[in-house]
Write an enzyme that holds these catalytic residues in place. Sequence first.
Site, PDB file in Angstrom:
ATOM      1  N   CYS A 278     -31.918-133.901  11.469  1.00 56.56           N
ATOM      2  CA  CYS A 278     -32.306-132.984  12.550  1.00 56.56           C
ATOM      3  C   CYS A 278     -31.127-132.118  12.966  1.00 56.56           C
ATOM      4  O   CYS A 278     -29.972-132.399  12.643  1.00 56.56           O
ATOM      5  CB  CYS A 278     -32.781-133.765  13.784  1.00 56.56           C
ATOM      6  SG  CYS A 278     -34.128-134.926  13.496  1.00 56.56           S
TER       7      CYS A 278
ATOM      8  N   ASP B 172      -4.726 -98.011  17.138  1.00 57.26           N
ATOM      9  CA  ASP B 172      -5.944 -97.254  17.409  1.00 57.26           C
ATOM     10  C   ASP B 172      -5.845 -96.583  18.780  1.00 57.26           C
ATOM     11  O   ASP B 172      -5.444 -97.207  19.768  1.00 57.26           O
ATOM     12  CB  ASP B 172      -7.144 -98.194  17.364  1.00 57.26           C
ATOM     13  CG  ASP B 172      -8.447 -97.484  17.624  1.00 57.26           C
ATOM     14  OD1 ASP B 172      -9.013 -96.925  16.670  1.00 57.26           O
ATOM     15  OD2 ASP B 172      -8.891 -97.491  18.796  1.00 57.26           O
TER      16      ASP B 172
END
Length: 545
Positions: free
Chosen positions: A34, A484
């Site tokens: 499970c 950046d």
Amino acid sequence: MVPDTESCARAVASRDARFDGQFFTAVRTTRIYCRPSCPAPTPHAENMTFYATAAAAQRAGYRACKRCRPDTTPGSPEWDVRADVVGRAMRLIGDGVVDREGVPGLAHRLGYSERQIQRHLAAELGAGPLQLARAQRAQTARVLAEGTSLPLADVAFAAGFGSLRTFNETVQEVYALTPGDLRRRAQEGIRRGRAVVPDDVARPARPARPGAGEPEEPVAGAPEGDTVWTTLTVRLPYRRPLTPDNLFGHLVATAVPGVEEWRDGAYRSTVALPHGPGIVALAPRDGHVEARLHLADLRDLAAAIGRCRRALDLDADPEAVDAALAADPVLAPLVAAAPGRRVPRTLDPEAFALRAVLGQQVSTAAARTHAARLVRALGDRITDPEGGLTHVFPAAERLVAAAEDASETVSLALAAALAMPASRRDTLLAVARLLASGELDLGAGADWDRARARLGEVRGIGPWTVETVAMRALGDPDAFVPGDLGVRGAAGALGLPTSPAALTARAEVWRPWRAYAVQHLWATGDHAVNRMPTDHAPIEEGDAA
């Protein structure tokens, strides 16, 4: 790696869904495995065994629980984070390499012997590459059996099984049901108005065009675009929370006309898959992303799902990422305001690398214009049954072949498509040659350090391009772009250092999640990449001018 036994037992007792996909619980008394959050009564601790993968549980003789469907959980976040041989192998297996090329192909791509790969995977995951690929084939077969009306023989073929006997035996072993039983249960659930599959099958598929019920050989590039599509809609579960704004905003704001669009609340894109072209439409929903897939060849289903999951970073563990970044008092308010930010990646790493070169030192709109010209000149044409997409982004091999073609017609077409400074054109072609030759590998199993080094050797490629490709094409969660302009602007506004060297030093505390920190920094600006798209009209070519 499986957490320690005590932690696993606590997660099962509390039905903690955060651990779904990170380990699997096998119950010795029922021979069932499970997910940790299974709603069934909690087994006694002495009856539980924990496995790192569903394949390991299956190998030990356990079958999947019919109630919680453990094979439908999000993938382990480990495989997105790890750059070692096991992480690379798992990404390649998820991309279907073992089904297409066998274990020798997997070993060749990783640069190890077959025995070494088997030993590494078995030691850490409890299953070898064949067992891991078998588990994936079983899941693909279940999706097709429950969600389509394809003949079961075609389901077996599309899922990657070599024979009907192996198909039937595998499905029976894994699910304790025959393929026909899986289909009947799904149909009964639909008639009763309830879902029998909690995560990955949204609704039965239907052909995109009359007669498109079976996969055929792809014919991308045909002038009439007469590809026969088979259409599926599947659910892609993710770990909560999820902030979709920058994820879809980035993909749509940088979309290439003809290749990508935003339509009817979904990001849509063409994609080149191993056996032919495809079209994907991805729409955020509560608890999952709905993926509508048009495939020229159903054998590409697993690869298409894997590409979509990686493009949207759906296997991430947002709680782990957010907890680490929120420990920094500067980032804590940003994380609290938008928990579960993901890194927008790409459906096509090689195409992204070429687009990154096209986008050097130009605006987003100009980068899209350059890419659109290249697509019109060299991209394979397709017919989109539900939207306005027209082309698949050209492969690096196509670009290299066109550059080496001495004919006047091709030369003029390429010159028009690459109307840019000669230095950038040379850089683009150099990257294309590396990709076409295999010297630069950006695929699911790529060696991140080697790819960075090889890309950085190309004249005209700087740190920004290398790290952008690492972040969005390779999927490195620690990629960082301190140079950046958007990152530096956000850093300055937040009182952080703005020089690349100083910001890199300050960002050490964000490791290994610096790519996620970048998303939070970018999100402080007022740009379309940070906003959830609201315009449902398709992206027109003129928008890129």
